[in-house]
Every structure is written in C-alpha cells, then in structure tokens.
Design an enzyme around this catalytic site. Sequence first.
Site, PDB file in Angstrom:
ATOM      1  N   ASP A  37      -3.284 -54.773  12.494  1.00 14.10           N
ATOM      2  CA  ASP A  37      -4.714 -55.574  12.205  1.00 14.10           C
ATOM      3  C   ASP A  37      -4.928 -55.700  10.948  1.00 14.10           C
ATOM      4  O   ASP A  37      -4.273 -54.917   9.961  1.00 14.10           O
ATOM      5  CB  ASP A  37      -5.801 -54.382  12.716  1.00 14.10           C
ATOM      6  CG  ASP A  37      -7.134 -54.983  13.157  1.00 14.10           C
ATOM      7  OD1 ASP A  37      -7.155 -56.032  12.807  1.00 14.10           O
ATOM      8  OD2 ASP A  37      -7.890 -53.880  13.408  1.00 14.10           O
ATOM      9  N   ASN A  39      -5.506 -58.775   9.401  1.00 11.56           N
ATOM     10  CA  ASN A  39      -4.759 -60.229   8.623  1.00 11.56           C
ATOM     11  C   ASN A  39      -6.005 -60.961   8.245  1.00 11.56           C
ATOM     12  O   ASN A  39      -5.952 -61.513   6.757  1.00 11.56           O
ATOM     13  CB  ASN A  39      -3.975 -60.835   9.910  1.00 11.56           C
ATOM     14  CG  ASN A  39      -2.803 -60.382  10.319  1.00 11.56           C
ATOM     15  OD1 ASN A  39      -2.166 -59.313   9.765  1.00 11.56           O
ATOM     16  ND2 ASN A  39      -2.287 -61.012  11.427  1.00 11.56           N
ATOM     17  N   ARG A  41      -8.648 -60.002   7.077  1.00  8.34           N
ATOM     18  CA  ARG A  41      -9.321 -59.303   5.718  1.00  8.34           C
ATOM     19  C   ARG A  41      -8.644 -59.492   4.457  1.00  8.34           C
ATOM     20  O   ARG A  41      -8.968 -59.861   3.276  1.00  8.34           O
ATOM     21  CB  ARG A  41      -9.672 -57.843   5.840  1.00  8.34           C
ATOM     22  CG  ARG A  41     -10.937 -57.569   6.702  1.00  8.34           C
ATOM     23  CD  ARG A  41     -11.181 -56.324   7.156  1.00  8.34           C
ATOM     24  NE  ARG A  41     -10.342 -56.150   8.323  1.00  8.34           N
ATOM     25  CZ  ARG A  41     -10.092 -54.996   9.040  1.00  8.34           C
ATOM     26  NH1 ARG A  41     -10.570 -53.952   8.632  1.00  8.34           N
ATOM     27  NH2 ARG A  41      -9.455 -54.910  10.300  1.00  8.34           N
ATOM     28  N   TRP A  42      -7.052 -59.495   4.895  1.00  9.71           N
ATOM     29  CA  TRP A  42      -6.059 -59.635   3.755  1.00  9.71           C
ATOM     30  C   TRP A  42      -6.185 -61.278   3.141  1.00  9.71           C
ATOM     31  O   TRP A  42      -6.402 -61.338   1.904  1.00  9.71           O
ATOM     32  CB  TRP A  42      -4.628 -59.563   4.200  1.00  9.71           C
ATOM     33  CG  TRP A  42      -3.513 -59.927   3.271  1.00  9.71           C
ATOM     34  CD1 TRP A  42      -3.069 -58.909   2.798  1.00  9.71           C
ATOM     35  CD2 TRP A  42      -2.976 -61.067   3.129  1.00  9.71           C
ATOM     36  NE1 TRP A  42      -1.950 -59.246   2.018  1.00  9.71           N
ATOM     37  CE2 TRP A  42      -1.917 -60.457   2.060  1.00  9.71           C
ATOM     38  CE3 TRP A  42      -3.166 -62.496   3.457  1.00  9.71           C
ATOM     39  CZ2 TRP A  42      -1.067 -61.661   1.493  1.00  9.71           C
ATOM     40  CZ3 TRP A  42      -2.280 -63.211   2.848  1.00  9.71           C
ATOM     41  CH2 TRP A  42      -1.432 -62.624   1.863  1.00  9.71           C
ATOM     42  N   ARG A  50      -8.493 -67.410   7.196  1.00 11.04           N
ATOM     43  CA  ARG A  50      -7.870 -66.219   8.057  1.00 11.04           C
ATOM     44  C   ARG A  50      -6.343 -66.530   8.511  1.00 11.04           C
ATOM     45  O   ARG A  50      -5.691 -65.622   8.514  1.00 11.04           O
ATOM     46  CB  ARG A  50      -8.736 -66.033   9.259  1.00 11.04           C
ATOM     47  CG  ARG A  50     -10.152 -65.524   8.857  1.00 11.04           C
ATOM     48  CD  ARG A  50     -10.991 -65.275  10.193  1.00 11.04           C
ATOM     49  NE  ARG A  50     -10.383 -64.538  11.296  1.00 11.04           N
ATOM     50  CZ  ARG A  50     -10.017 -63.229  11.228  1.00 11.04           C
ATOM     51  NH1 ARG A  50     -10.843 -62.782  10.197  1.00 11.04           N
ATOM     52  NH2 ARG A  50      -9.420 -62.689  11.978  1.00 11.04           N
ATOM     53  N   HIS A  54      -2.715 -64.405   8.971  1.00  9.25           N
ATOM     54  CA  HIS A  54      -1.598 -64.425  10.273  1.00  9.25           C
ATOM     55  C   HIS A  54      -0.287 -64.625   9.662  1.00  9.25           C
ATOM     56  O   HIS A  54       0.664 -64.313  10.288  1.00  9.25           O
ATOM     57  CB  HIS A  54      -2.332 -65.321  11.331  1.00  9.25           C
ATOM     58  CG  HIS A  54      -3.593 -64.726  11.836  1.00  9.25           C
ATOM     59  ND1 HIS A  54      -4.005 -63.342  12.178  1.00  9.25           N
ATOM     60  CD2 HIS A  54      -4.817 -65.438  12.367  1.00  9.25           C
ATOM     61  CE1 HIS A  54      -4.938 -63.365  12.357  1.00  9.25           C
ATOM     62  NE2 HIS A  54      -5.696 -64.579  12.634  1.00  9.25           N
ATOM     63  N   TRP A  86      -9.234 -64.176  22.887  1.00 10.95           N
ATOM     64  CA  TRP A  86      -9.749 -65.564  23.300  1.00 10.95           C
ATOM     65  C   TRP A  86     -10.856 -65.911  22.645  1.00 10.95           C
ATOM     66  O   TRP A  86     -11.293 -66.921  22.794  1.00 10.95           O
ATOM     67  CB  TRP A  86      -9.457 -65.641  24.778  1.00 10.95           C
ATOM     68  CG  TRP A  86      -8.316 -65.659  25.266  1.00 10.95           C
ATOM     69  CD1 TRP A  86      -7.749 -64.632  25.938  1.00 10.95           C
ATOM     70  CD2 TRP A  86      -6.938 -66.300  25.241  1.00 10.95           C
ATOM     71  NE1 TRP A  86      -6.275 -64.741  26.193  1.00 10.95           N
ATOM     72  CE2 TRP A  86      -5.768 -65.889  25.927  1.00 10.95           C
ATOM     73  CE3 TRP A  86      -6.743 -67.529  24.689  1.00 10.95           C
ATOM     74  CZ2 TRP A  86      -4.730 -66.530  26.058  1.00 10.95           C
ATOM     75  CZ3 TRP A  86      -5.456 -68.373  24.390  1.00 10.95           C
ATOM     76  CH2 TRP A  86      -4.419 -67.697  25.303  1.00 10.95           C
ATOM     77  N   LEU A 148      17.411 -52.289  19.343  1.00 11.33           N
ATOM     78  CA  LEU A 148      16.194 -52.283  19.495  1.00 11.33           C
ATOM     79  C   LEU A 148      15.599 -53.468  20.417  1.00 11.33           C
ATOM     80  O   LEU A 148      15.862 -54.480  20.406  1.00 11.33           O
ATOM     81  CB  LEU A 148      15.445 -52.603  17.940  1.00 11.33           C
ATOM     82  CG  LEU A 148      14.011 -52.557  18.222  1.00 11.33           C
ATOM     83  CD1 LEU A 148      13.427 -51.263  17.894  1.00 11.33           C
ATOM     84  CD2 LEU A 148      13.375 -53.338  16.754  1.00 11.33           C
ATOM     85  N   ARG A 211      -9.732 -47.447  16.373  1.00 13.10           N
ATOM     86  CA  ARG A 211     -10.113 -47.494  17.841  1.00 13.10           C
ATOM     87  C   ARG A 211      -8.688 -48.117  18.400  1.00 13.10           C
ATOM     88  O   ARG A 211      -7.685 -48.519  17.722  1.00 13.10           O
ATOM     89  CB  ARG A 211     -11.146 -48.413  18.109  1.00 13.10           C
ATOM     90  CG  ARG A 211     -11.232 -49.750  17.283  1.00 13.10           C
ATOM     91  CD  ARG A 211     -12.324 -50.706  17.568  1.00 13.10           C
ATOM     92  NE  ARG A 211     -12.351 -51.759  16.974  1.00 13.10           N
ATOM     93  CZ  ARG A 211     -13.155 -52.006  15.687  1.00 13.10           C
ATOM     94  NH1 ARG A 211     -13.844 -50.954  15.185  1.00 13.10           N
ATOM     95  NH2 ARG A 211     -13.113 -53.203  14.790  1.00 13.10           N
ATOM     96  N   SER A 213      -8.994 -50.775  20.989  1.00 13.06           N
ATOM     97  CA  SER A 213      -9.006 -52.187  21.149  1.00 13.06           C
ATOM     98  C   SER A 213      -8.091 -52.512  22.677  1.00 13.06           C
ATOM     99  O   SER A 213      -7.616 -53.430  22.540  1.00 13.06           O
ATOM    100  CB  SER A 213      -8.589 -53.066  19.924  1.00 13.06           C
ATOM    101  OG  SER A 213      -9.536 -52.599  18.963  1.00 13.06           O
TER     102      SER A 213
HETATM  103  C1  IPE Z   1      -6.815 -55.732  18.188  1.00 13.79           C
HETATM  104  O1  IPE Z   1      -7.399 -56.123  16.897  1.00 13.79           O
HETATM  105  C2  IPE Z   1      -5.871 -56.615  18.738  1.00 13.79           C
HETATM  106  C3  IPE Z   1      -4.687 -57.127  18.000  1.00 13.79           C
HETATM  107  C4  IPE Z   1      -4.027 -56.440  16.828  1.00 13.79           C
HETATM  108  C5  IPE Z   1      -3.774 -58.114  18.365  1.00 13.79           C
HETATM  109  P1  IPE Z   1      -8.692 -56.796  16.860  1.00 13.79           P
HETATM  110  O2  IPE Z   1      -9.106 -57.038  15.439  1.00 13.79           O
HETATM  111  O3  IPE Z   1      -8.805 -57.937  17.952  1.00 13.79           O
HETATM  112  O4  IPE Z   1      -9.511 -55.748  17.420  1.00 13.79           O
HETATM  113  P2  IPE Z   1     -11.270 -55.236  17.326  1.00 13.79           P
HETATM  114  O5  IPE Z   1     -11.830 -56.482  17.596  1.00 13.79           O
HETATM  115  O6  IPE Z   1     -11.275 -54.954  15.730  1.00 13.79           O
HETATM  116  O7  IPE Z   1     -11.629 -54.033  18.143  1.00 13.79           O
HETATM  117  C1  IPE Z   2      -5.061 -58.814  13.469  1.00 11.27           C
HETATM  118  O1  IPE Z   2      -5.606 -59.079  12.319  1.00 11.27           O
HETATM  119  C2  IPE Z   2      -4.170 -60.061  14.266  1.00 11.27           C
HETATM  120  C3  IPE Z   2      -4.855 -60.396  15.653  1.00 11.27           C
HETATM  121  C4  IPE Z   2      -5.915 -59.441  16.188  1.00 11.27           C
HETATM  122  C5  IPE Z   2      -4.355 -61.473  15.956  1.00 11.27           C
HETATM  123  P1  IPE Z   2      -7.206 -59.789  12.432  1.00 11.27           P
HETATM  124  O2  IPE Z   2      -7.319 -61.123  12.811  1.00 11.27           O
HETATM  125  O3  IPE Z   2      -8.046 -58.948  13.628  1.00 11.27           O
HETATM  126  O4  IPE Z   2      -7.749 -59.411  10.985  1.00 11.27           O
HETATM  127  P2  IPE Z   2      -9.062 -58.466  10.765  1.00 11.27           P
HETATM  128  O5  IPE Z   2      -9.454 -57.486  11.640  1.00 11.27           O
HETATM  129  O6  IPE Z   2     -10.182 -59.799  11.049  1.00 11.27           O
HETATM  130  O7  IPE Z   2      -9.195 -58.323   9.116  1.00 11.27           O
HETATM  131 MG    MG Z   3      -8.998 -56.975  13.450  1.00 11.74          MG
END
Ligand code: IPE
Ligand code: IPE
Ligand code: MG
Length: 263
Positions: A37, A39, A41-42, A50, A54, A86, A148, A211, A213
Amino acid sequence: MLKKLMRKKTTDIQSLNERIEIVKKRQIPNHIAIIMDGNGRWAKQRKMPRIAGHHEGMKKVRQVTNFANDLEVKVLTLYAFSTENWKRPKIEVDFLMNLPGEFLNTYIPELMEKDIKVEMIGNMDALPAHTRNAIEKAMEITKDNQGLILNFAMNYGSRIELVHVMKELAHEVAEGRIEANSINESVINSKLMTAHLPEPDVLIRTSGEVRLSNFMLWQLAYAEFIFTEVLWPDYNEDCLLQAIEEFQNRDRRFGSLEGDQKG
Ligand code: IPE
Ligand code: IPE
Ligand code: MG
C-alpha cells in the site's frame, strides 16, 4: 526496553549481509503476505500521477521477490488488486490491469533462472483478457519451478472467497455429498484458494494503514502482523529483513504458555 534499544543499536552497526546470516540461522517464515500500500501517496509526494507510484511499486515487487527467494521463504503472497479496487477511476484500473503483462513478460527469464513459481488467488474470470493471459502464461511457464511461490492476490477479496466456500459446502450438503456435522476447519481450509499453501506466518502492510482491507481474513488467524510507515515504492530488502527480524523476536504462543509465560 533495554533489549529493544540494544537490538536497534546492533541493527545499525551490522551490515545487511551479517544480518542476513543471523536471520538465516533462525526460523525463516514459510509464508509472508504483504499488503502493498501507499503507491498513490508516494507519487503525490513527488507531484507525479498516481500511476507513476504503481509503476515504481511494480519494480519493488521484483526486488522483494528476489530477496524473499534468496532467504528461502516458501511462499510470498502479494495483494496487488482487491475486489474493492474496481471502485477507482477507470484510467487507474486500466493501468493496474496492464502491470501484470509488463511485469511478467520482462521478469519470466529471471523467474525461470531463480526457479520461482507464479500463482494467483482471486477471481481470474473477471480480469480483462490481456491481464488474465499474462498471468496464465507466467503460471504455465513456471509451473514446475521448485523455489519460492510468488502468489499474486489479484481481484482478490476474502469475504467473497468465504462466500464461495460456504455456497459450495451448502451444495455438497444438499446433494448428500458431505454431512453438515463433518464440516470442520480442515474441510473449510481445503476449499479456500490457498488450500495448498501453508498459512501466512507474517502479514506486512506498508504505508501506515492499520487494517486488513478484506485480505485473507481466515488465513491470517495466527499470523504476526507488522505495520510499517514505509510506502510500498520505498520498500526494499532492508525493510523485509527488518520485518523478518521482528517476526523472529515475537513469541508465537498459539494460545499456549510457551516462551516468557512458561514456568
Ligand atoms: C488494499 O489497499 C488493497 C491492495 C493493496 C491491493 P487499498 O489502498 O485498496 O485499501 P484501503 O482502501 O485503504 O482500505
Ligand atoms: C496500493 O497503493 C496499490 C493498490 C491498492 C492497487 P494505493 O494505490 O492504495 O496507494 P495509496 O493508498 O492511495 O497511497
Ligand atoms: Mg491504498
């Protein structure tokens, strides 16, 4: 506290290689699961779109997978796309659905060289054909590899997984193929998408979110949880090593009185 400080100090002065040697002498987790998680914000921190986050995150998958393989971890499950993802803008979803193709096509020779096997949990049927094809191709090419298991959770949701298990069992009971009374934990385990895998020993979530998720709710019953502020595109070998060190210092009691409380 003192023990913790001493440990931190030792960590600082030891080189990565020395730490790897120490970690290898202790119990390496069989199965590590990671909620990748942060990506978005990075990218935001860098005033980038965004999707740039990714893309950078994808590079980290390769780096962390290779390192987990070097450490002889047996299974690495990576949460790459949830059933809830989605809901994101189409342009972002489309980008995410292109990543498996880009990633696996360039990584397959290395996966073969390192004996890594690609697997997937999640609803494959609902993925775009090009995404499904890329994953299926990688699974087919790497299917006999013995190192692995790199298990992608793609279009995965734990609740829907459990709904499927319950439906299947309900049908089996209705058709007289199984007695309701004989349903137990191992029967349920055998119906999960992770049936053939050991349970995760460690769950890591990056980016400071605390959490699950909708990730592996059943399978994580006794995993050690490690939450880190590091954003996934910044995650590296040192971070994974730190997580394993933390795991090795935990006292896993599984409800009994092992370790500190024994006496
Ligand atoms: C959880 O991250 C799903 C994945 C990392 C693939 P999210 O960024 O979607 O989760 P929430 O929405 O913050 O709970
Ligand atoms: C995780 O990074 C990747 C996926 C859920 C696909 P996010 O896209 O959720 O990144 P944040 O949480 O918005 O920073
Ligand atoms: Mg996220």
